[in-house]
Enzyme design. Sequence first.
Site, PDB file in Angstrom:
ATOM      1  N   SER A  54      66.786   9.761 -12.936  1.00 24.92           N
ATOM      2  CA  SER A  54      67.273   9.168 -14.201  1.00 24.92           C
ATOM      3  C   SER A  54      66.103   8.654 -15.046  1.00 24.92           C
ATOM      4  CB  SER A  54      68.307   8.074 -13.933  1.00 24.92           C
ATOM      5  OG  SER A  54      67.973   7.232 -12.849  1.00 24.92           O
TER       6      SER A  54
ATOM      7  N   GLY B  30      63.719   6.182 -10.086  1.00 26.89           N
ATOM      8  CA  GLY B  30      62.283   6.267  -9.795  1.00 26.89           C
ATOM      9  C   GLY B  30      61.856   7.715  -9.640  1.00 26.89           C
ATOM     10  N   LEU B  31      60.566   7.887  -9.530  1.00 23.56           N
ATOM     11  CA  LEU B  31      59.988   9.235  -9.417  1.00 23.56           C
ATOM     12  C   LEU B  31      60.473   9.949  -8.163  1.00 23.56           C
ATOM     13  CD1 LEU B  31      56.254   8.421 -10.299  1.00 23.56           C
ATOM     14  CD2 LEU B  31      57.920   9.615 -11.763  1.00 23.56           C
TER      15      LEU B  31
ATOM     16  N   GLY C  87      61.185   7.131  -2.808  1.00 29.59           N
ATOM     17  CA  GLY C  87      61.963   6.508  -1.729  1.00 29.59           C
ATOM     18  C   GLY C  87      63.400   6.183  -2.101  1.00 29.59           C
ATOM     19  N   LYS C  88      63.914   6.797  -3.169  1.00 31.14           N
ATOM     20  CA  LYS C  88      65.292   6.523  -3.613  1.00 31.14           C
ATOM     21  C   LYS C  88      66.308   6.837  -2.522  1.00 31.14           C
ATOM     22  CE  LYS C  88      65.099   9.420  -7.102  1.00 31.14           C
ATOM     23  NZ  LYS C  88      63.744   9.967  -6.867  1.00 31.14           N
TER      24      LYS C  88
HETATM   25  N1  LIG Z   1      61.618  19.504 -12.844  1.00 26.18           N
HETATM   26  C1  LIG Z   1      62.035  18.613 -11.936  1.00 26.18           C
HETATM   27  N2  LIG Z   1      61.858  17.282 -12.155  1.00 26.18           N
HETATM   28  C2  LIG Z   1      62.272  16.403 -11.249  1.00 26.18           C
HETATM   29  N3  LIG Z   1      62.908  16.720 -10.079  1.00 26.18           N
HETATM   30  C3  LIG Z   1      63.110  18.037  -9.831  1.00 26.18           C
HETATM   31  C4  LIG Z   1      62.686  19.020 -10.736  1.00 26.18           C
HETATM   32  N4  LIG Z   1      63.019  20.225 -10.214  1.00 26.18           N
HETATM   33  C5  LIG Z   1      63.640  20.004  -9.055  1.00 26.18           C
HETATM   34  N5  LIG Z   1      63.698  18.687  -8.811  1.00 26.18           N
HETATM   35  C6  LIG Z   1      64.422  18.123  -7.645  1.00 26.18           C
HETATM   36  O1  LIG Z   1      65.596  17.545  -8.200  1.00 26.18           O
HETATM   37  C7  LIG Z   1      65.755  16.213  -7.760  1.00 26.18           C
HETATM   38  C8  LIG Z   1      66.071  15.273  -8.934  1.00 26.18           C
HETATM   39  O2  LIG Z   1      67.391  15.406  -9.335  1.00 26.18           O
HETATM   40  P1  LIG Z   1      68.043  14.245 -10.214  1.00 26.18           P
HETATM   41  O3  LIG Z   1      69.431  14.688 -10.476  1.00 26.18           O
HETATM   42  O4  LIG Z   1      67.840  12.960  -9.529  1.00 26.18           O
HETATM   43  O5  LIG Z   1      67.168  14.301 -11.552  1.00 26.18           O
HETATM   44  S1  LIG Z   1      67.466  13.634 -12.970  1.00 26.18           S
HETATM   45  O6  LIG Z   1      67.973  12.275 -12.707  1.00 26.18           O
HETATM   46  O7  LIG Z   1      68.462  14.438 -13.658  1.00 26.18           O
HETATM   47  O8  LIG Z   1      66.183  13.623 -13.667  1.00 26.18           O
HETATM   48  C9  LIG Z   1      64.451  15.773  -7.144  1.00 26.18           C
HETATM   49  O9  LIG Z   1      64.829  15.047  -5.998  1.00 26.18           O
HETATM   50  P2  LIG Z   1      64.069  13.725  -5.508  1.00 26.18           P
HETATM   51  O10 LIG Z   1      62.744  14.217  -4.997  1.00 26.18           O
HETATM   52  O11 LIG Z   1      64.944  13.194  -4.420  1.00 26.18           O
HETATM   53  O12 LIG Z   1      63.940  12.775  -6.653  1.00 26.18           O
HETATM   54  C10 LIG Z   1      63.718  17.067  -6.859  1.00 26.18           C
HETATM   55  O13 LIG Z   1      63.893  17.421  -5.507  1.00 26.18           O
HETATM   56  N1  LIG Z   2      59.293   2.593   2.099  1.00 26.81           N
HETATM   57  C1  LIG Z   2      58.711   3.701   2.528  1.00 26.81           C
HETATM   58  N2  LIG Z   2      57.569   3.672   3.215  1.00 26.81           N
HETATM   59  C2  LIG Z   2      56.989   4.800   3.660  1.00 26.81           C
HETATM   60  N3  LIG Z   2      57.477   6.038   3.436  1.00 26.81           N
HETATM   61  C3  LIG Z   2      58.616   6.132   2.744  1.00 26.81           C
HETATM   62  C4  LIG Z   2      59.287   4.979   2.246  1.00 26.81           C
HETATM   63  N4  LIG Z   2      60.378   5.373   1.579  1.00 26.81           N
HETATM   64  C5  LIG Z   2      60.387   6.705   1.658  1.00 26.81           C
HETATM   65  N5  LIG Z   2      59.341   7.174   2.356  1.00 26.81           N
HETATM   66  C6  LIG Z   2      59.036   8.577   2.624  1.00 26.81           C
HETATM   67  O1  LIG Z   2      58.689   9.166   1.378  1.00 26.81           O
HETATM   68  C7  LIG Z   2      59.263  10.456   1.259  1.00 26.81           C
HETATM   69  C8  LIG Z   2      60.146  10.494   0.010  1.00 26.81           C
HETATM   70  O2  LIG Z   2      61.259   9.643   0.200  1.00 26.81           O
HETATM   71  P1  LIG Z   2      62.670   9.972  -0.441  1.00 26.81           P
HETATM   72  O3  LIG Z   2      63.563   8.875  -0.032  1.00 26.81           O
HETATM   73  O4  LIG Z   2      63.075  11.359  -0.123  1.00 26.81           O
HETATM   74  O5  LIG Z   2      62.303   9.846  -1.994  1.00 26.81           O
HETATM   75  P2  LIG Z   2      63.141  10.300  -3.277  1.00 26.81           P
HETATM   76  O6  LIG Z   2      64.583  10.317  -2.885  1.00 26.81           O
HETATM   77  O7  LIG Z   2      62.818   9.262  -4.307  1.00 26.81           O
HETATM   78  O8  LIG Z   2      62.603  11.644  -3.636  1.00 26.81           O
HETATM   79  C9  LIG Z   2      60.029  10.719   2.554  1.00 26.81           C
HETATM   80  O9  LIG Z   2      59.200  11.482   3.392  1.00 26.81           O
HETATM   81  C10 LIG Z   2      60.250   9.340   3.123  1.00 26.81           C
HETATM   82  O10 LIG Z   2      60.292   9.359   4.528  1.00 26.81           O
END
Ligand SMILES: Nc1ncnc2c1ncn2[C@@H]1O[C@H](COP(=O)(O)OS(=O)(=O)O)[C@@H](OP(=O)(O)O)[C@H]1O
Ligand SMILES: Nc1ncnc2c1ncn2[C@@H]1O[C@H](COP(=O)(O)OP(=O)(O)O)[C@@H](O)[C@H]1O
Length: 235
Positions: A139, A65-66, A70-71
């Site tokens: 992903s 997911g984006l 909340g991953k």
């Molecule tokens: N350009 C760009 N696009 C998306 N995300 C970015 C980027 N640059 C840095 N980040 C940070 O990297 C985390 C995602 O890493 P991933 O290994 O999950 O990405 S991927 O599956 O290879 O697309 C992602 O973490 P999450 O917010 O937990 O998803 C971001 O913190």
């Molecule tokens: N089910 C939920 N309801 C409300 N807030 C959430 C929920 N899941 C995650 N959050 C909040 O959203 C933000 C992003 O969550 P995070 O788990 O770090 O997402 P990701 O790993 O996809 O980037 C965090 O501040 C987290 O506390």
Amino acid sequence: MSGGGGKGSIRFKIPNKLLYAQVIECFPMSSLGKATNIFWQECSVGKLDRQKLLNQKGCVVWITGLSGSGKSTLACTLGRDLHGRGKLSYILDGDNLRHGLNKDLGFKAEDRAENIRRVGEVAKLFADSGLICIASLISPYRRDRDSCRALLPESSFIEVFMNIPLEICEARDPKGLYKLARQGNIKGFTGIDDPYETPLNCEIEIKPEDGVCPPPAAMSSQVVTFLEERGFLHA
Ligand SMILES: Nc1ncnc2c1ncn2[C@@H]1O[C@H](COP(=O)(O)OS(=O)(=O)O)[C@@H](OP(=O)(O)O)[C@H]1O
Ligand SMILES: Nc1ncnc2c1ncn2[C@@H]1O[C@H](COP(=O)(O)OP(=O)(O)O)[C@@H](O)[C@H]1O
């Protein structure tokens, strides 16, 4: 043959062809190129034995997911809930792995593909060890996720789609990355100027009901129920 050379390097002088042949004989099959002549090593303790020991079945829960969907929150809550039930799990989080195993990779499509490939292979090993492996990565490409699915035995790859709208993820923005991406300070940010391909065949979908996201405990419980029903929580 004599050693020598500049600072930090070793140079070999090979005086004739015979000596060169001897060197090749001593060091057959250099590690250059792809490995050949490799064999699968079987051991007497297998996956079924390990599963019996742990009273669970190895599998991969792949959370996609984006950013901000909340991953990691789901991964941690699920890990804790499984632990509470006496089930062994391990989290492979994209952000964390990029500090080590994948620190040589960026966010170009090829780098993301290699990131997912490596994590898929590691997840496969964890599942084979009998663990419930929780992989949480953006992903964004269907093909990469499907390749990971293909590595696992039938039905033991459980794809969880965090179907949380971009507006909610962007409003959360816990790391301030969406803001930077909107300002043009991060290029190729997923959902802003880089694609996210939604799953077509996921096992579990987490989405808001009447605009409200399920709380972490409810998201985790949805996955635990699935694992229970499919028999992963017993050997
Ligand atoms: N350009 C760009 N696009 C998306 N995300 C970015 C980027 N640059 C840095 N980040 C940070 O990297 C985390 C995602 O890493 P991933 O290994 O999950 O990405 S991927 O599956 O290879 O697309 C992602 O973490 P999450 O917010 O937990 O998803 C971001 O913190
Ligand atoms: N089910 C939920 N309801 C409300 N807030 C959430 C929920 N899941 C995650 N959050 C909040 O959203 C933000 C992003 O969550 P995070 O788990 O770090 O997402 P990701 O790993 O996809 O980037 C965090 O501040 C987290 O506390």
